[in-house]
Design a protein around this motif. Structure first.
Motif, PDB file in Angstrom:
ATOM      1  N   PHE A 160     -12.181  54.018  24.223  1.00 53.22           N
ATOM      2  CA  PHE A 160     -12.432  54.138  22.515  1.00 53.22           C
ATOM      3  C   PHE A 160     -13.618  55.496  22.318  1.00 53.22           C
ATOM      4  O   PHE A 160     -14.579  55.301  23.824  1.00 53.22           O
ATOM      5  N   TYR A 161     -13.271  56.015  21.823  1.00 46.61           N
ATOM      6  CA  TYR A 161     -13.978  57.058  21.040  1.00 46.61           C
ATOM      7  C   TYR A 161     -14.957  57.477  19.840  1.00 46.61           C
ATOM      8  O   TYR A 161     -13.929  56.639  19.267  1.00 46.61           O
ATOM      9  N   SER A 162     -15.602  57.764  19.725  1.00 40.03           N
ATOM     10  CA  SER A 162     -16.380  57.531  18.398  1.00 40.03           C
ATOM     11  C   SER A 162     -16.310  58.940  17.871  1.00 40.03           C
ATOM     12  O   SER A 162     -15.393  59.962  18.729  1.00 40.03           O
ATOM     13  N   PRO A 163     -16.129  59.842  16.452  1.00 41.56           N
ATOM     14  CA  PRO A 163     -15.622  60.624  16.541  1.00 41.56           C
ATOM     15  C   PRO A 163     -17.282  62.494  16.818  1.00 41.56           C
ATOM     16  O   PRO A 163     -15.916  62.786  16.947  1.00 41.56           O
ATOM     17  N   SER A 164     -17.809  62.127  17.249  1.00 40.23           N
ATOM     18  CA  SER A 164     -19.011  62.807  18.246  1.00 40.23           C
ATOM     19  C   SER A 164     -18.275  63.063  19.770  1.00 40.23           C
ATOM     20  O   SER A 164     -18.423  64.146  20.065  1.00 40.23           O
ATOM     21  N   GLU A 165     -17.834  61.795  20.322  1.00 40.10           N
ATOM     22  CA  GLU A 165     -17.836  62.066  21.550  1.00 40.10           C
ATOM     23  C   GLU A 165     -16.252  63.378  21.449  1.00 40.10           C
ATOM     24  O   GLU A 165     -15.736  63.343  22.747  1.00 40.10           O
ATOM     25  N   ILE A 166     -14.550  63.064  20.411  1.00 36.74           N
ATOM     26  CA  ILE A 166     -13.811  63.034  20.422  1.00 36.74           C
ATOM     27  C   ILE A 166     -13.938  65.141  20.303  1.00 36.74           C
ATOM     28  O   ILE A 166     -13.586  65.821  21.072  1.00 36.74           O
ATOM     29  N   ALA A 167     -15.546  65.389  19.233  1.00 42.27           N
ATOM     30  CA  ALA A 167     -15.908  66.764  19.522  1.00 42.27           C
ATOM     31  C   ALA A 167     -16.310  67.477  19.848  1.00 42.27           C
ATOM     32  O   ALA A 167     -15.911  68.447  21.183  1.00 42.27           O
ATOM     33  N   GLN A 168     -16.847  66.167  21.678  1.00 45.61           N
ATOM     34  CA  GLN A 168     -17.576  67.137  22.669  1.00 45.61           C
ATOM     35  C   GLN A 168     -17.132  67.384  23.735  1.00 45.61           C
ATOM     36  O   GLN A 168     -16.740  67.871  24.513  1.00 45.61           O
ATOM     37  N   MET A 228     -19.461  43.908  13.230  1.00 46.26           N
ATOM     38  CA  MET A 228     -19.089  45.408  13.229  1.00 46.26           C
ATOM     39  C   MET A 228     -18.531  45.797  15.165  1.00 46.26           C
ATOM     40  O   MET A 228     -19.386  44.623  16.006  1.00 46.26           O
ATOM     41  N   PRO A 229     -17.110  46.110  14.677  1.00 45.75           N
ATOM     42  CA  PRO A 229     -17.272  45.957  16.594  1.00 45.75           C
ATOM     43  C   PRO A 229     -18.463  47.051  17.597  1.00 45.75           C
ATOM     44  O   PRO A 229     -18.386  47.709  17.101  1.00 45.75           O
ATOM     45  N   PRO A 230     -18.536  46.504  18.824  1.00 43.76           N
ATOM     46  CA  PRO A 230     -19.496  46.319  19.416  1.00 43.76           C
ATOM     47  C   PRO A 230     -19.460  48.140  19.530  1.00 43.76           C
ATOM     48  O   PRO A 230     -19.896  48.633  19.987  1.00 43.76           O
ATOM     49  N   GLU A 231     -17.913  48.725  20.198  1.00 41.61           N
ATOM     50  CA  GLU A 231     -17.688  50.199  20.721  1.00 41.61           C
ATOM     51  C   GLU A 231     -18.272  50.566  19.082  1.00 41.61           C
ATOM     52  O   GLU A 231     -18.812  51.970  19.585  1.00 41.61           O
ATOM     53  N   VAL A 232     -18.578  50.325  17.980  1.00 39.42           N
ATOM     54  CA  VAL A 232     -18.683  51.217  16.581  1.00 39.42           C
ATOM     55  C   VAL A 232     -19.808  51.080  16.911  1.00 39.42           C
ATOM     56  O   VAL A 232     -20.231  52.008  16.385  1.00 39.42           O
ATOM     57  N   ALA A 233     -20.543  49.801  16.673  1.00 35.02           N
ATOM     58  CA  ALA A 233     -22.315  49.610  16.994  1.00 35.02           C
ATOM     59  C   ALA A 233     -22.806  50.917  18.292  1.00 35.02           C
ATOM     60  O   ALA A 233     -23.714  51.462  17.853  1.00 35.02           O
TER      61      ALA A 233
END
Length: 160
Positions: free
Chosen positions: A36-44, A127-132
């Protein structure tokens, strides 16, 4: 062979068989593991194109576009970075702009995320825990508001 040597051979053989079994299990499940990645983690983290991942965040309001019979594009954000997503299929009934989602698929070299599965939250408070967690790391609430805790320094807290 003494009793002690037989016991040692038996234990070593058992450990070798157990290690082989664990290796087979890990080999069989390697294709089913998605991170699982957030948009910021994908960019980093500069995720390699065509790597299967899960992307989570909030659907940007006004970004949903229908193109073709069942193809939609929208943007997912963690209020710091945004990733454009394309999905072909029927979206879940609870999919809405401004709501949290988790999409599973691959990142293309052009920066688009091609989803083959989209999961939407199941009620208005969930909200999915990963997203939160990703939003909390970005210092935002699910509404995009900046979260300021005691560890946050603001001009007001610096005054004597």
């Amino acid at each position: 062979m003494t009793r002690k040597n037989r016991r040692a051979v038996f234990i070593l053989t058992g450990l070798a068989i157990l290690g082989f079994a664990v290796g087979l299990i890990l080999y069989a499940t390697r294709g089913n593991i998605t991170f699982f990645y957030s948009p910021s983690e994908i960019a980093q983290k500069h995720i390699a194109p065509e790597t299967r991942i899960r992307l989570g965040g909030m659907v940007v309001k006004g970004s949903l576009e229908h193109s073709g019979s069942a193809t939609v594009t929208f943007k997912v954000t963690d209020f710091v970075n945004t990733v454009p997503v394309t999905y072909t299929g029927i979206l879940p009934d609870l999919f809405r702009e401004g709501q949290g989602i988790v999409a599973e698929g691959e990142l293309r070299p052009d920066g688009y995320f091609v989803a083959d599965t989209v999961l939407a939250k199941h009620d208005e408070k969930y909200m999915p825990p990963e997203v939160a967690d990703a939003l909390k790391k970005a210092g935002r609430s699910k509404d995009g508001e900046v979260i300021q805790g005691p560890e946050t320094t603001t001009p007001e807290t610096l005054k004597p």
